[in-house]
Motif scaffolding. Structure first.
Motif, PDB file in Angstrom:
ATOM      1  N   UNK A  14       0.967  -1.339   0.006  1.00 34.75           N
ATOM      2  CA  UNK A  14      -0.113   0.063  -0.013  1.00 34.75           C
ATOM      3  C   UNK A  14       0.984   1.269  -0.029  1.00 34.75           C
ATOM      4  N   UNK A  15       1.794   1.265   0.892  1.00 35.70           N
ATOM      5  CA  UNK A  15       2.781   2.556   0.914  1.00 35.70           C
ATOM      6  C   UNK A  15       3.489   2.511  -0.394  1.00 35.70           C
ATOM      7  N   UNK A  16       3.854   1.460  -1.083  1.00 37.02           N
ATOM      8  CA  UNK A  16       4.579   1.499  -2.267  1.00 37.02           C
ATOM      9  C   UNK A  16       3.719   2.273  -3.288  1.00 37.02           C
ATOM     10  N   UNK A  17       2.340   1.783  -3.482  1.00 34.96           N
ATOM     11  CA  UNK A  17       1.351   2.324  -4.512  1.00 34.96           C
ATOM     12  C   UNK A  17       1.278   3.896  -4.375  1.00 34.96           C
ATOM     13  N   UNK A  18       1.312   4.137  -2.979  1.00 35.75           N
ATOM     14  CA  UNK A  18       0.925   5.523  -2.446  1.00 35.75           C
ATOM     15  C   UNK A  18       2.203   6.379  -3.090  1.00 35.75           C
ATOM     16  N   UNK A  19       3.397   5.810  -2.795  1.00 34.51           N
ATOM     17  CA  UNK A  19       4.527   6.561  -2.912  1.00 34.51           C
ATOM     18  C   UNK A  19       4.518   6.926  -4.496  1.00 34.51           C
ATOM     19  N   UNK A  20       4.409   6.013  -5.313  1.00 35.74           N
ATOM     20  CA  UNK A  20       4.359   5.901  -7.054  1.00 35.74           C
ATOM     21  C   UNK A  20       3.313   7.087  -7.446  1.00 35.74           C
ATOM     22  N   UNK A 127      -9.196   0.387  -5.400  1.00 35.58           N
ATOM     23  CA  UNK A 127      -8.782   1.626  -6.021  1.00 35.58           C
ATOM     24  C   UNK A 127      -9.290   2.841  -5.206  1.00 35.58           C
ATOM     25  N   UNK A 128     -10.705   2.764  -5.299  1.00 33.47           N
ATOM     26  CA  UNK A 128     -11.329   3.556  -4.460  1.00 33.47           C
ATOM     27  C   UNK A 128     -10.691   3.857  -3.158  1.00 33.47           C
ATOM     28  N   UNK A 129     -10.270   2.769  -2.329  1.00 34.55           N
ATOM     29  CA  UNK A 129      -9.758   2.970  -1.186  1.00 34.55           C
ATOM     30  C   UNK A 129      -8.383   3.430  -1.200  1.00 34.55           C
ATOM     31  N   UNK A 130      -7.621   3.188  -2.016  1.00 36.56           N
ATOM     32  CA  UNK A 130      -6.315   3.674  -2.198  1.00 36.56           C
ATOM     33  C   UNK A 130      -6.223   5.186  -2.739  1.00 36.56           C
ATOM     34  N   UNK A 131      -7.106   5.584  -3.268  1.00 36.13           N
ATOM     35  CA  UNK A 131      -7.210   7.098  -3.450  1.00 36.13           C
ATOM     36  C   UNK A 131      -7.749   7.844  -2.257  1.00 36.13           C
ATOM     37  N   UNK A 132      -8.475   7.229  -1.535  1.00 33.06           N
ATOM     38  CA  UNK A 132      -8.911   7.809  -0.233  1.00 33.06           C
ATOM     39  C   UNK A 132      -7.802   7.844   0.715  1.00 33.06           C
ATOM     40  N   UNK A 133      -7.015   6.712   0.793  1.00 35.33           N
ATOM     41  CA  UNK A 133      -5.837   6.643   1.772  1.00 35.33           C
ATOM     42  C   UNK A 133      -4.879   7.850   1.060  1.00 35.33           C
ATOM     43  N   UNK A 134      -4.512   7.785  -0.032  1.00 33.03           N
ATOM     44  CA  UNK A 134      -3.682   9.019  -0.558  1.00 33.03           C
ATOM     45  C   UNK A 134      -4.241  10.585  -0.162  1.00 33.03           C
ATOM     46  N   UNK A 135      -5.461  10.497  -0.328  1.00 34.26           N
ATOM     47  CA  UNK A 135      -6.096  12.030   0.216  1.00 34.26           C
ATOM     48  C   UNK A 135      -5.735  12.187   1.530  1.00 34.26           C
ATOM     49  N   UNK A 163     -12.493   0.404   3.016  1.00 32.16           N
ATOM     50  CA  UNK A 163     -11.721   1.381   3.892  1.00 32.16           C
ATOM     51  C   UNK A 163     -11.559   0.949   5.266  1.00 32.16           C
ATOM     52  N   UNK A 164     -12.655   0.517   5.771  1.00 30.80           N
ATOM     53  CA  UNK A 164     -12.685   0.386   7.079  1.00 30.80           C
ATOM     54  C   UNK A 164     -11.644  -0.919   7.472  1.00 30.80           C
ATOM     55  N   UNK A 165     -11.638  -1.886   6.775  1.00 28.39           N
ATOM     56  CA  UNK A 165     -10.454  -2.703   7.343  1.00 28.39           C
ATOM     57  C   UNK A 165      -9.086  -2.244   6.804  1.00 28.39           C
ATOM     58  N   UNK A 166      -8.893  -1.413   5.804  1.00 23.56           N
ATOM     59  CA  UNK A 166      -7.500  -1.086   5.403  1.00 23.56           C
ATOM     60  C   UNK A 166      -7.182   0.046   6.350  1.00 23.56           C
TER      61      UNK A 166
END
Length: 297
Positions: A14-20, A127-135, A163-166
């Motif tokens: 997850x951290x790697x995707x957010x970094x990229x 991917x919605x969760x990942x964009x939420x995490x990025x924000x 989102x809840x679990x992540x």
């Protein structure tokens, strides 16, 4: 080589995707995959997810195979499996699928190209969760210790589940707020009222009322006053707290229209970040032979 659920990703991944994705956003990363082809198979209506995958592919120079369920052989009874195998046979290198069935991807054993889940029924939307995490990370630079309340139609929301679990796994304190009939008691998180939630949440994540998934007519006349984010409730929020919503936004239902573009709202930032997240996911699937790789550069 697929992304079906958030549990497919470790915290490091997850951290790697957010970094990229952040590198794409800052203009520090340029990749081109003009030799690759993608297919977007959307069996449910979509604006943000479909168009941001379109834009992500455009930025990566990836041509897209067009697909419309209404004009495809799905109306003749073709199975999802045969449709995806067709995309593979004619040269698609990956496929993005949104489908009304929960865990539709269990039907796709035997597909040999990467599959990205664009939303499965009331299951997940990684991917919605990942964009939420990025924000969220852009605002707070961390997840550990944050208080996040997910509010609204929890029972029918794939966004809520992802989102809840992540967020819990990343160290956030996750709570839920919903009318009794819309609560999902399979989720191991406490419920509280919207009036209590606004006072101490760092992140208030509102959900669309998914009327199309309810088994009876939904009356929304007093939803905003009873369960939604009104101007008065927003005034009780912390100074640095943020409002998120996966959209489409039902203005005047989940949220007062005046708040959609307020200083606390990051709704349109979420949409922008969706492009960068999807660029990152596509790149990593195409270049690393799958998400699961700890040496992404």
């Amino acid at each position: 080589m697929n992304l079906f659920r958030m549990d497919d990703l470790s915290n490091d991944e997850i951290d790697e995707i957010l970094r990229v994705a952040a590198q794409y956003k800052r203009g520090e990363r340029k990749r081109s995959f003009e030799e690759k082809t993608g297919a977007l198979l959307f069996y449910e209506p979509s604006t943000r997810t479909k168009m941001s995958f379109d834009m992500a592919c455009h930025k990566l120079n990836i041509p897209i195979l067009s697909f419309s369920e209404a004009t495809s052989s799905a109306v003749k009874g073709e199975s999802l499996y045969d449709t995806v195998k067709t995309m593979e046979a004619i040269g698609a290198d990956f496929v993005v699928i949104r489908h009304p069935d929960d865990e539709y991807f269990t039907q796709l054993d035997g597909v040999n190209i990467p599959i990205i889940n664009g939303g499965d029924g009331t299951g997940e939307h990684p991917t919605q969760c990942l964009l939420d995490l990025m924000t969220i990370k852009e605002q707070f630079n961390q997840f550990d210790g944050l208080t996040v309340t997910i509010c609204g139609d929890v029972r029918h929301s794939r966004v809520a589940r992802s989102n809840a679990y992540a967020l819990k796994r990343l160290g956030a304190n996750v709570r839920l707020s919903a009318p009794e009939d819309w609560r999902d008691h399979t989720l191991p998180f406490p419920y509280l009222s919207i009036d209590d939630a606004v006072k101490d949440s760092d992140v208030l994540m509102l959900l669309r009322v998914q009327t199309e998934r309810h088994d009876r007519a939904v009356v929304l006349n007093d939803y905003l006053a009873t369960y939604g984010l009104t101007v008065e409730r927003a005034e009780q929020m912390r100074q640095k707290s943020m409002i998120l919503h996966p959209a489409p936004v039902n203005r005047g239902v989940e949220i007062d229209s005046k708040l959609v573009e307020s200083d606390k709202s990051f709704i349109f930032t979420q949409m922008e970040n969706g492009v960068y997240i999807r660029q990152a996911v596509i790149e990593l699937l195409l270049t690393q032979g799958g998400i699961h790789n700890e040496t992404i550069n």
